[in-house]
Design a protein around this motif. Structure first.
Motif, PDB file in Angstrom:
ATOM      1  N   VAL A 313       0.825  -1.211   0.000  1.00 46.01           N
ATOM      2  CA  VAL A 313       0.000   0.000   0.000  1.00 46.01           C
ATOM      3  C   VAL A 313       0.860   1.262   0.000  1.00 46.01           C
ATOM      4  O   VAL A 313       0.594   2.213  -0.741  1.00 46.01           O
ATOM      5  CB  VAL A 313      -0.964   0.007   1.198  1.00 46.01           C
ATOM      6  CG1 VAL A 313      -1.757   1.314   1.260  1.00 46.01           C
ATOM      7  CG2 VAL A 313      -1.924  -1.181   1.109  1.00 46.01           C
ATOM      8  N   TRP A 314       1.893   1.278   0.821  1.00 44.47           N
ATOM      9  CA  TRP A 314       2.687   2.494   1.017  1.00 44.47           C
ATOM     10  C   TRP A 314       4.020   2.471   0.281  1.00 44.47           C
ATOM     11  O   TRP A 314       4.765   3.447   0.333  1.00 44.47           O
ATOM     12  CB  TRP A 314       2.912   2.729   2.515  1.00 44.47           C
ATOM     13  CG  TRP A 314       1.647   2.847   3.281  1.00 44.47           C
ATOM     14  CD1 TRP A 314       1.060   1.881   4.044  1.00 44.47           C
ATOM     15  CD2 TRP A 314       0.760   3.971   3.324  1.00 44.47           C
ATOM     16  NE1 TRP A 314      -0.127   2.333   4.574  1.00 44.47           N
ATOM     17  CE2 TRP A 314      -0.339   3.621   4.142  1.00 44.47           C
ATOM     18  CE3 TRP A 314       0.790   5.247   2.765  1.00 44.47           C
ATOM     19  CZ2 TRP A 314      -1.386   4.488   4.411  1.00 44.47           C
ATOM     20  CZ3 TRP A 314      -0.262   6.115   3.029  1.00 44.47           C
ATOM     21  CH2 TRP A 314      -1.327   5.744   3.844  1.00 44.47           C
ATOM     22  N   GLY A 315       4.325   1.362  -0.385  1.00 46.63           N
ATOM     23  CA  GLY A 315       5.556   1.285  -1.164  1.00 46.63           C
ATOM     24  C   GLY A 315       6.818   1.235  -0.334  1.00 46.63           C
ATOM     25  O   GLY A 315       7.896   1.647  -0.799  1.00 46.63           O
ATOM     26  N   VAL A 316       6.711   0.719   0.885  1.00 44.18           N
ATOM     27  CA  VAL A 316       7.875   0.630   1.759  1.00 44.18           C
ATOM     28  C   VAL A 316       8.875  -0.380   1.199  1.00 44.18           C
ATOM     29  O   VAL A 316       8.499  -1.493   0.807  1.00 44.18           O
ATOM     30  CB  VAL A 316       7.454   0.228   3.188  1.00 44.18           C
ATOM     31  CG1 VAL A 316       8.662  -0.128   4.038  1.00 44.18           C
ATOM     32  CG2 VAL A 316       6.657   1.355   3.835  1.00 44.18           C
ATOM     33  N   ASP A 317      10.133  -0.010   1.195  1.00 46.26           N
ATOM     34  CA  ASP A 317      11.210  -0.875   0.695  1.00 46.26           C
ATOM     35  C   ASP A 317      12.096  -1.267   1.875  1.00 46.26           C
ATOM     36  O   ASP A 317      12.997  -0.522   2.271  1.00 46.26           O
ATOM     37  CB  ASP A 317      12.030  -0.149  -0.376  1.00 46.26           C
ATOM     38  CG  ASP A 317      13.116  -1.037  -0.983  1.00 46.26           C
ATOM     39  OD1 ASP A 317      13.077  -2.258  -0.748  1.00 46.26           O
ATOM     40  OD2 ASP A 317      13.996  -0.493  -1.678  1.00 46.26           O
ATOM     41  N   ALA A 318      11.797  -2.430   2.454  1.00 52.98           N
ATOM     42  CA  ALA A 318      12.590  -2.929   3.583  1.00 52.98           C
ATOM     43  C   ALA A 318      12.440  -4.441   3.619  1.00 52.98           C
ATOM     44  O   ALA A 318      11.329  -4.965   3.570  1.00 52.98           O
ATOM     45  CB  ALA A 318      12.108  -2.317   4.897  1.00 52.98           C
ATOM     46  N   ASP A 319      13.545  -5.153   3.721  1.00 55.58           N
ATOM     47  CA  ASP A 319      13.518  -6.610   3.728  1.00 55.58           C
ATOM     48  C   ASP A 319      13.018  -7.169   5.053  1.00 55.58           C
ATOM     49  O   ASP A 319      12.305  -8.166   5.089  1.00 55.58           O
ATOM     50  CB  ASP A 319      14.917  -7.171   3.432  1.00 55.58           C
ATOM     51  CG  ASP A 319      15.361  -6.884   2.007  1.00 55.58           C
ATOM     52  OD1 ASP A 319      14.487  -6.750   1.130  1.00 55.58           O
ATOM     53  OD2 ASP A 319      16.589  -6.790   1.782  1.00 55.58           O
TER      54      ASP A 319
END
Length: 387
Positions: A313-319
């Motif tokens: 939804v928010w496009g967070v980029d974190a593994d």
């Protein structure tokens, strides 16, 4: 994915001037109508006169119940039940937002019931053979126009509780986005938060294998993120109002909860007490509580779903799931802030001294929540964290 039955029988009349079609829709179910509405807004916009003209043109007898308040009171429900019985009414038409429609549903349930209508929210009675009802919606927020749920307040005991039955789903609902052009910025923002909160309650479950339900839910959240600010910036943006209106209906008509457990709903239980204590706008209370709840329930078990929301939804980029979840929670808070929603209970007029009573009523029937079970001590902690 679990087995399920799904039926959303409300007929939707969507678009400009669809209110002109209500005459035959009403007459398919009754000819003696209780017309329910709130304050003066429906008269100022000319909707009241239009509806009355349509009813008279169809020779439909009607009696009015006006003055339904936000967070509708049980006193209005009782007045409506009395009017229906006195005039032998057989249909209810609600014109307004969620509060008006919820009041109409409680009236519909109360007419054939021998006891007091407050028995329904308290779980002391089940809805049986309610009067049929229809709606003309003027505010995109609660989704009540396409489901069988209602929430009623009781000032005598400072409480607010939900009730519901499939038989309370409206027979039809008129959704004309242009009727929401006059909604002010505060209610537009609170409505957007309310729609998103309904998705959150159903989205956050521990079940797996519900990709399509989650994808629909995520699309509705993205719709709110895209069109909520547009509606705030230009009140007569038809495209924005139309998308928010349809998002409101789809968010809580059962579509996104199919094949899943009932959902969490603890945040709604907690917010109801805010509204009961201080008559807070429902969406505003949810905007305060949801990011706090998300952070409180974040653990190894819940992190994957919170991270899914953050990424999709928010496009967070974190593994890392926990890192992604925290960034997603921050994004929720920042979005609600951008709409002008309050971020603390203090801003909403709630005092520390109010919290013990709110906890007691929120947990009246025991622990709350499905995604994360909240005991009374947890509810207290969330309220305190939200101050």
């Amino acid at each position: 994915m679990r087995d399920f039955n799904f039926c959303a029988p409300t007929k939707i009349l969507f678009g400009k001037n669809k209110v002109e079609e209500i005459g035959p829709e009403i007459k398919a179910h009754g000819t003696r109508v209780l017309l329910v509405y709130g304050g003066g807004s429906v008269k100022k916009m000319g909707l009241y006169d239009q509806v009355v003209t349509l009813l008279k043109a169809q020779s439909i007898f009607f009696v009015e119940l006006s003055g339904v308040q936000p967070n509708p009171r049980i006193t209005s429900v009782r007045d409506g039940v009395r009017l229906c019985r006195e005039h032998n009414l057989d249909f209810i038409l609600a014109i307004g937002g969620g509060s008006v429609i919820d009041c109409a549903k409680a009236i519909a349930a109360g007419v054939p019931y021998d006891g007091d209508a407050w028995d329904f929210p308290m779980g002391r009675a089940k809805v049986v053979n309610p009067l049929p009802l229809g709606t003309v919606l003027t505010l995109a927020a609660t989704g009540t126009e396409m489901n069988g749920n209602a929430v009623i307040s009781n000032d005598d005991v400072a409480d607010k509780r939900g009730m519901g039955a499939d038989s309370l789903r409206p027979k039809f609902s008129v959704l004309d986005p242009s009727l929401t052009f006059s909604v002010d910025k505060w209610q537009t923002a609170a409505g957007t938060a309310d729609i998103m909160a309904h998705i959150f309650e159903q989205y956050f479950t521990l079940d797996k294998g519900t990709f399509i339900q989650d994808a629909i839910a995520e699309a509705i959240l993205k719709t709110c993120i895209e069109y909520g600010p547009r509606a705030l910036n230009r009140s007569d943006d038809y495209e924005a109002r139309a998308n928010l209106m349809w998002a409101s209906s789809l968010a809580l008509n059962g579509l996104t909860s199919t094949a899943k457990p009932e959902g969490d709903w603890a945040t709604h239980q907690m917010e109801h007490q805010l509204s009961a204590v201080n008559d807070m706008t429902h969406g505003a209370g949810l905007a305060i509580l949801f990011p706090v709840w998300m952070r409180y329930v974040l653990n190894e078990q819940t992190a994957p779903k919170l991270a899914q929301m953050a990424r999709n939804v928010w496009g967070v980029d974190a593994d890392d799931d926990r890192e992604a979840a925290l960034k997603g929670i921050d994004a929720v808070r920042q979005f609600f802030n951008s709409l002008g929603m309050p971020s603390s209970l203090t801003q909403g007029g709630i005092r520390r001294d109010d919290i013990p009573g709110m906890v007691q009523k929120a947990c009246l029937f025991g622990p709350i929540g499905g995604f994360f079970k909240l005991e009374a001590k947890d509810v207290e902690a969330i309220y305190l964290n939200a101050l």
